[in-house]
Design an enzyme around this catalytic site. Sequence first.
Site, PDB file in Angstrom:
ATOM      1  N   LEU A   1       0.858  -1.175   0.000  1.00 32.50           N
ATOM      2  CA  LEU A   1       0.000   0.000   0.000  1.00 32.50           C
ATOM      3  C   LEU A   1       0.898   1.231   0.000  1.00 32.50           C
ATOM      4  CD1 LEU A   1      -2.829  -0.781   2.626  1.00 32.50           C
ATOM      5  CD2 LEU A   1      -3.009  -0.821   0.130  1.00 32.50           C
ATOM      6  N   ASP A   2       0.493   2.266  -0.727  1.00 28.69           N
ATOM      7  CA  ASP A   2       1.257   3.500  -0.741  1.00 28.69           C
ATOM      8  C   ASP A   2       1.375   4.078   0.667  1.00 28.69           C
ATOM      9  OD1 ASP A   2       1.562   3.366  -3.458  1.00 28.69           O
ATOM     10  OD2 ASP A   2       0.003   4.849  -3.913  1.00 28.69           O
ATOM     11  N   PHE A   3       2.397   4.865   0.879  1.00 28.45           N
ATOM     12  CA  PHE A   3       2.617   5.578   2.137  1.00 28.45           C
ATOM     13  C   PHE A   3       1.354   6.314   2.589  1.00 28.45           C
ATOM     14  CE2 PHE A   3       3.735   9.892   3.744  1.00 28.45           C
ATOM     15  CZ  PHE A   3       4.254   9.549   4.986  1.00 28.45           C
TER      16      PHE A   3
ATOM     17  N   THR B   1      -1.806   5.824   1.668  1.00 24.29           N
ATOM     18  CA  THR B   1      -3.038   5.039   1.647  1.00 24.29           C
ATOM     19  C   THR B   1      -3.198   4.255   2.941  1.00 24.29           C
ATOM     20  OG1 THR B   1      -2.813   4.801  -0.753  1.00 24.29           O
ATOM     21  CG2 THR B   1      -4.346   3.312   0.344  1.00 24.29           C
TER      22      THR B   1
END
Length: 319
Positions: free
Chosen positions: A73-75, A77
């Site tokens: 998961l993105d930073f 998100t």
Amino acid sequence: MEPGSVENLCVVYRSHDFLVVNKHWDVRIDSKAWRETLTLQKQLRHRFPELADPDTCYGFRCAGMGHRFCHQLDFSTSGALCVALNKAAAGSAYRCFKDRRVTKAYLALVRGHIQESRVTISYAIGKNSTEGRTHTMCIEGTQGCENPKPSLTELVVLEHGLYGGDPVSKVLLQPLTGRTHQLRVHCSALGHPIVGDLTYGQASGREDQPFRMMLHAFYLRVPTCTERVEACTPDPFVPALDACWSPHTLLQPLDTLIQVLRTAPDPGPTEGGAGPCSPSAPLPGPGQPPLPPAKPPETEAQRASCLQWLSEWTLEPDN
């Protein structure tokens, strides 16, 4: 959902082989920079010290956890992230991701009122080679877009409302391919960037108002050969948690879509897939069966990637 700290990791699913945690926004999964004060890796070590790997020459304090993150998961998100607790479980989860048997759904607040009730977004996505933007992705046909690949996202509009006085839609997103930053790029390309997205959002100065990027991994199902890992996280985009968000028109009840997600059959196993980041079939509407995605045969490169992924299980993260 309060800001992340070492102590407040939320676990939404646990078994002998897997954890699913509700990752906080603006928290990295792990980091090679010692200055990183908070990571999901550190939260896991604090919450589950018994899962730390004792068989390292550096001892517990610097030891890698006995686990593997099954996806990313993105930073910025938040939401559901699956953690395998042993190598066999990691391999089983990898196979599900590779064969597109995983079901994922995200919640987001996006700029503007989307008039359609449902949108299929199919812009091909490639790496941006433009100077100063090489850390970003872009859609095919834009300047500097290299090696664009087919990408597909299903979007269902849940609510219309206002965020800080500006028109906003609350949507459910299902990525049917797994490109880097896919949901953020697709929403931006549609003309409805995600609220709080400083990379792909509007350049109007309005993005200094939201306290976070409004993208959340809401639902996850990984049907491994030994168990069905399934988790649904709480909805963070409600007025009780963010007074700036004021919904006024309900278009599709979220509870209905949750039920559809939970009762949809798992895609069957196949002989191939498109890599460890490729999800499964599109979100079916009420009364509609899921559509089978196309699955090309596994390539030698994909098989090598799988073997490399599993071989790195014993490598110690450099924190």
